[in-house]
Design an enzyme around this catalytic site. Structure first.
Site, mmCIF file in Angstrom:
data_model
loop_
_atom_site.group_PDB
_atom_site.id
_atom_site.type_symbol
_atom_site.label_atom_id
_atom_site.label_comp_id
_atom_site.label_asym_id
_atom_site.label_seq_id
_atom_site.Cartn_x
_atom_site.Cartn_y
_atom_site.Cartn_z
ATOM 1 N N ASP A 62 0.802 -1.229 0.000
ATOM 2 C CA ASP A 62 0.000 0.000 0.000
ATOM 3 C C ASP A 62 0.836 1.281 0.000
ATOM 4 O O ASP A 62 0.299 2.374 0.252
ATOM 5 C CB ASP A 62 -0.915 0.000 1.240
ATOM 6 C CG ASP A 62 -2.130 -0.902 1.060
ATOM 7 O OD1 ASP A 62 -2.836 -0.739 0.049
ATOM 8 O OD2 ASP A 62 -2.355 -1.780 1.921
ATOM 9 N N ARG A 87 1.542 -1.586 7.229
ATOM 10 C CA ARG A 87 1.899 -0.288 6.671
ATOM 11 C C ARG A 87 2.926 0.469 7.510
ATOM 12 O O ARG A 87 3.377 1.539 7.132
ATOM 13 C CB ARG A 87 0.630 0.550 6.468
ATOM 14 C CG ARG A 87 -0.389 -0.157 5.563
ATOM 15 C CD ARG A 87 -1.315 0.790 4.878
ATOM 16 N NE ARG A 87 -0.571 1.798 4.141
ATOM 17 C CZ ARG A 87 -1.114 2.871 3.604
ATOM 18 N NH1 ARG A 87 -2.400 3.051 3.686
ATOM 19 N NH2 ARG A 87 -0.369 3.754 2.965
ATOM 20 N N HIS A 162 -11.786 5.697 5.382
ATOM 21 C CA HIS A 162 -11.213 6.870 6.054
ATOM 22 C C HIS A 162 -12.187 8.054 6.043
ATOM 23 O O HIS A 162 -13.030 8.154 5.147
ATOM 24 C CB HIS A 162 -9.933 7.311 5.317
ATOM 25 C CG HIS A 162 -8.768 6.407 5.525
ATOM 26 N ND1 HIS A 162 -8.034 5.872 4.486
ATOM 27 C CD2 HIS A 162 -8.179 5.948 6.661
ATOM 28 C CE1 HIS A 162 -7.052 5.126 4.970
ATOM 29 N NE2 HIS A 162 -7.122 5.145 6.284
ATOM 30 N N CYS A 249 -5.112 10.236 -1.283
ATOM 31 C CA CYS A 249 -4.198 9.239 -0.690
ATOM 32 C C CYS A 249 -2.811 9.210 -1.336
ATOM 33 O O CYS A 249 -1.853 8.788 -0.712
ATOM 34 C CB CYS A 249 -4.744 7.830 -0.834
ATOM 35 S SG CYS A 249 -6.476 7.700 -0.813
HETATM 36 C C1 CIR Z 1 -5.313 0.551 2.960
HETATM 37 O O1 CIR Z 1 -6.256 -0.161 3.277
HETATM 38 O O2 CIR Z 1 -4.546 1.037 3.788
HETATM 39 C C2 CIR Z 1 -5.083 0.830 1.499
HETATM 40 N N1 CIR Z 1 -5.458 -0.319 0.742
HETATM 41 C C3 CIR Z 1 -5.880 2.026 1.033
HETATM 42 C C4 CIR Z 1 -5.415 3.298 1.678
HETATM 43 C C5 CIR Z 1 -6.100 4.485 1.108
HETATM 44 N N2 CIR Z 1 -5.660 5.659 1.749
HETATM 45 C C6 CIR Z 1 -6.423 6.710 1.981
HETATM 46 O O3 CIR Z 1 -7.615 6.690 1.726
HETATM 47 N N3 CIR Z 1 -5.867 7.756 2.578
#
Ligand code: CIR
Length: 259
Positions: A62, A87, A162, A249
């Protein structure tokens, strides 16, 4: 003289192993995701951003979603403690990238915080309470920024990953919101424009100067913003949407005195 910086990172070759919370897993076309991401960077560059592209991190699926790893305010950058264990290794490279631009603070245990849950509009900092972000992080953030005059408020929301999937800022005092996912009363200090009901995922837009970038899949919401007088531009991000990512993101955008 200050420059506008956009920190980005290339799409990981392991993106197909990304975290998913509200979506079912679908095949992700990595080449298409990279093409769309490169176009996204070009749009930011055309709007005057100086792109600082970090090297890809194949071990972190990610890691293209740099927004989750830091909150960059004018006065300080705060390195988060991501809610997903997978992460946490993304942090060191983001911290190194931000070091020349801002003093750094760190969110520490037992707090967890994803940058996607932090919506800054003027001096209001809204923190979405989610599977990735807890109330301890609200307290820590408040301590880090209180001296600069920010108000930090925890906000409940539902049905998306989020807070910024449900609300983002389109100006210093106006938000674009999906009212089915977050209660408008949470944002008492701001005016709210609501997404088109047929486009629940359309609330995630990026403001760069006077331009608002919206997801090309959400044309009706783009039209609503345009009708409200905003200068709008569509950006395609369909492949990374399968990884539960949206527009904000993929960058950390801020002003810096450092060239
Ligand atoms: C996650 O689940 O962390 C990633 N697949 C997606 C993150 C997306 N980030 C965001 O909306 N700020």
């Amino acid at each position: 003289m200050s420059i506008r910086v956009a920190v980005t990172r290339g799409v990981s070759s392991s993106i197909s192993e990304c975290e998913l919370t509200h979506l079912d897993r679908e095949p992700i076309d990595v080449d298409l995701a990279r093409t769309q991401h490169a176009r996204y960077e070009r749009v930011l560059a055309d709007l005057g951003c100086c792109i600082e592209r970090l090297v890809e991190e194949p071990e972190f699926p990610d890691s293209v979603f740099v927004e989750d790893i830091a909150i960059v305010l004018d006065e300080v950058a705060i390195i988060t403690r991501p809610g997903a264990l997978s992460r946490r290794g993304e942090r060191s490279s983001i911290e190194a990238a931000l070091q020349p631009h801002r003093p750094i603070q760190h969110i520490g245990a037992p707090a967890i915080l994803d940058g996607g849950d932090v919506l800054v509009v003027g001096r209001d900092v809204y923190v979405g309470l989610s599977t990735r972000t807890n109330v301890n992080s609200v307290r820590q953030l408040r301590e880090f920024v209180a001296d600069y005059g920010y108000r930090v408020t925890g906000v409940g929301f539902k049905d998306c990953l989020h807070l910024k999937s449900s609300a983002t800022a389109v100006s210093d005092d106006t938000l674009l919101v999906n009212p089915d996912w977050v209660d408008l009363s949470a944002f008492s200090g701001q005016a709210c424009i609501v997404v088109d009901p047929a486009e629940p995922r359309g609330a995630n837009v990026i403001r760069v100067g006077d331009t608002v970038l919206f997801g090309a899949d959400f044309p009706r919401t783009g039209e609503r913003l345009s009708a409200e007088g905003f200068d709008v531009q569509p950006v395609e991000a369909t492949e990374l949407a399968k990884a539960e990512g949206a527009l904000t993101c993929c960058s950390l955008i801020f002003e810096s005195a450092q060239a």
